[in-house]
Every structure is written in C-alpha cells, then in structure tokens.
Design a protein around this motif. Structure first.
Motif, short mmCIF file in Angstrom:
data_model
loop_
_atom_site.label_atom_id
_atom_site.label_comp_id
_atom_site.label_asym_id
_atom_site.label_seq_id
_atom_site.Cartn_x
_atom_site.Cartn_y
_atom_site.Cartn_z
N ALA A 175 0.91 -1.34 0.03
CA ALA A 175 -0.15 -0.07 0.12
C ALA A 175 0.75 1.17 0.06
O ALA A 175 0.53 2.38 -0.68
CB ALA A 175 -0.92 -0.01 1.11
N TRP A 211 -9.96 4.05 -1.03
CA TRP A 211 -9.13 3.86 0.01
C TRP A 211 -8.39 4.84 0.61
O TRP A 211 -7.70 5.67 -0.24
CB TRP A 211 -7.96 2.67 -0.50
CG TRP A 211 -8.63 1.56 -0.94
CD1 TRP A 211 -9.29 0.45 -0.40
CD2 TRP A 211 -8.57 1.16 -2.38
NE1 TRP A 211 -9.84 -0.40 -1.32
CE2 TRP A 211 -9.27 0.06 -2.72
CE3 TRP A 211 -8.06 1.82 -3.50
CZ2 TRP A 211 -9.42 -0.53 -3.62
CZ3 TRP A 211 -8.23 1.20 -4.77
CH2 TRP A 211 -8.96 0.07 -4.90
N ASP A 256 -5.30 4.90 1.79
CA ASP A 256 -3.73 4.90 1.97
C ASP A 256 -3.34 4.73 0.26
O ASP A 256 -2.30 4.43 0.03
CB ASP A 256 -3.31 3.62 2.75
CG ASP A 256 -3.99 2.23 2.33
OD1 ASP A 256 -5.00 2.30 1.53
OD2 ASP A 256 -3.76 1.22 2.74
N ALA A 266 -10.58 2.24 -9.42
CA ALA A 266 -10.70 1.06 -8.59
C ALA A 266 -11.53 -0.02 -9.56
O ALA A 266 -12.42 0.23 -10.26
CB ALA A 266 -11.30 1.13 -7.50
N ARG A 274 -7.32 -4.42 -4.49
CA ARG A 274 -6.73 -5.10 -3.30
C ARG A 274 -6.58 -6.55 -3.43
O ARG A 274 -7.42 -7.28 -4.06
CB ARG A 274 -7.63 -4.94 -1.88
CG ARG A 274 -7.89 -3.48 -1.48
CD ARG A 274 -6.59 -3.17 -0.66
NE ARG A 274 -6.75 -1.85 -0.39
CZ ARG A 274 -5.67 -1.22 0.32
NH1 ARG A 274 -4.57 -1.63 0.64
NH2 ARG A 274 -5.94 0.24 0.77
#
Length: 166
Positions: free
Chosen positions: A25, A47, A49, A74, A109
């Motif tokens: 990340a 997100w 981060d 994303a 992710r």
C-alpha cells in the motif's frame, strides 16, 4: 497443487497483454504515478492509503474524457481463472473513465482477487440484490476481429495495467 489466486490472475491477465503489478500500500500511489500517461482522468479511489496523482482529473467533462490518454479507476474485484476485473458503475463515472481513454489503470486489493467465476457471481449477487447496480467484467484490452485483422481499442482501452495492492 493450485496456484494462489493472485498468481493465477497475474498469469491469465498476462495472456491478454495486461501488465499486473503487485505492490505494498505504501508504494501503490507512486506506482500509479509511473503508469499514468497525461492527460489523465480518474474516479476517486475508495481507500485512504492509495490516492490518484494530483493532476489526474476527477469528474471530467466530455471534452476531458475525449482528450485523456489514461483513465484510472478502482476495480471491485478480479477473477483469477479468467484474468478479468470487475468494474462497477458508480456515480463518479468509473465506466466512462475506464472505457474512453486508450490506457486503463485499474487498482484493486489483493484480498479482492477471487478464485473463480462462481465466487464472482456470489459477490455480484450480494451487491446487486442490495443495490440493483451493474458491473462490467473486462478481460484485457478492448479488441475485435469483426473486420478480419485483430484491432485493439475498438470499444475501450488499447492497453490495461492492473495495480494489485497487498
């Protein structure tokens, strides 16, 4: 022995010419920065981060979409067995940002790399029953052979990069 979902996803995506980069990340934002060709548009990443480069335009006008070389969004998840990514339609324009520019950079992710289509439909079913939403399952760059020779970028991006955040 079956490979881990990430390894299968990266291998299958590579079969379609997709570059997959796996990063921590802390390195994701800088990796996205290196993949973006300007001018670029994006949809806000969900997100705290991982962020878009400062000069990536969110909420683009139609003219900015038309001029953009790169779109960054994303991805809701990936399907390892197919090398596919799922892009949900969002109010901030994930679909046009992923489809209009010649290059799409998708970010997801690693925990969202699902093993197979059954797991993908389970996830989509949960979401769609609750939201009546929609999603695109995209496998590699847009391509067609309708006119004979394979042409990339006919209905979407000519190149796709995926950043998988550990």
């Amino acid at each position: 022995m079956t490979a881990e979902p990430y390894d299968r996803f990266a291998s299958r995506a590579a079969d379609f010419g997709v570059e997959v980069t796996r990063v921590a990340a802390a390195d994701a934002s800088s990796t996205i920065e290196t993949l973006v060709e300007r001018p670029a548009v994006g949809a806000a990443l969900p997100w705290a981060d991982v962020t878009l480069p400062e000069d990536v335009r969110t909420d683009p006008t139609p003219a900015e979409l038309d001029e953009a070389v790169t779109g960054v969004t994303a991805a809701a998840f990936a399907v390892a067995d197919y090398g596919s990514i799922a892009l949900r339609a969002t109010p901030d324009g994930t679909e046009p940002v992923s489809l209009f520019p010649d290059r799409h950079v998708a970010v997801l992710r690693e925990a969202d790399v699902l093993p197979d289509m059954a797991a993908a439909f389970d996830r989509l079913g949960e979401t769609f029953r609750a939201t009546y939403g929609s999603a695109i399952l995209a496998t590699g760059p847009s391509a067609t052979a309708d006119m004979g020779e394979l042409v990339k970028g006919a209905h979407g991006p000519k190149a796709v990069d995926v950043v998988v955040v550990r």
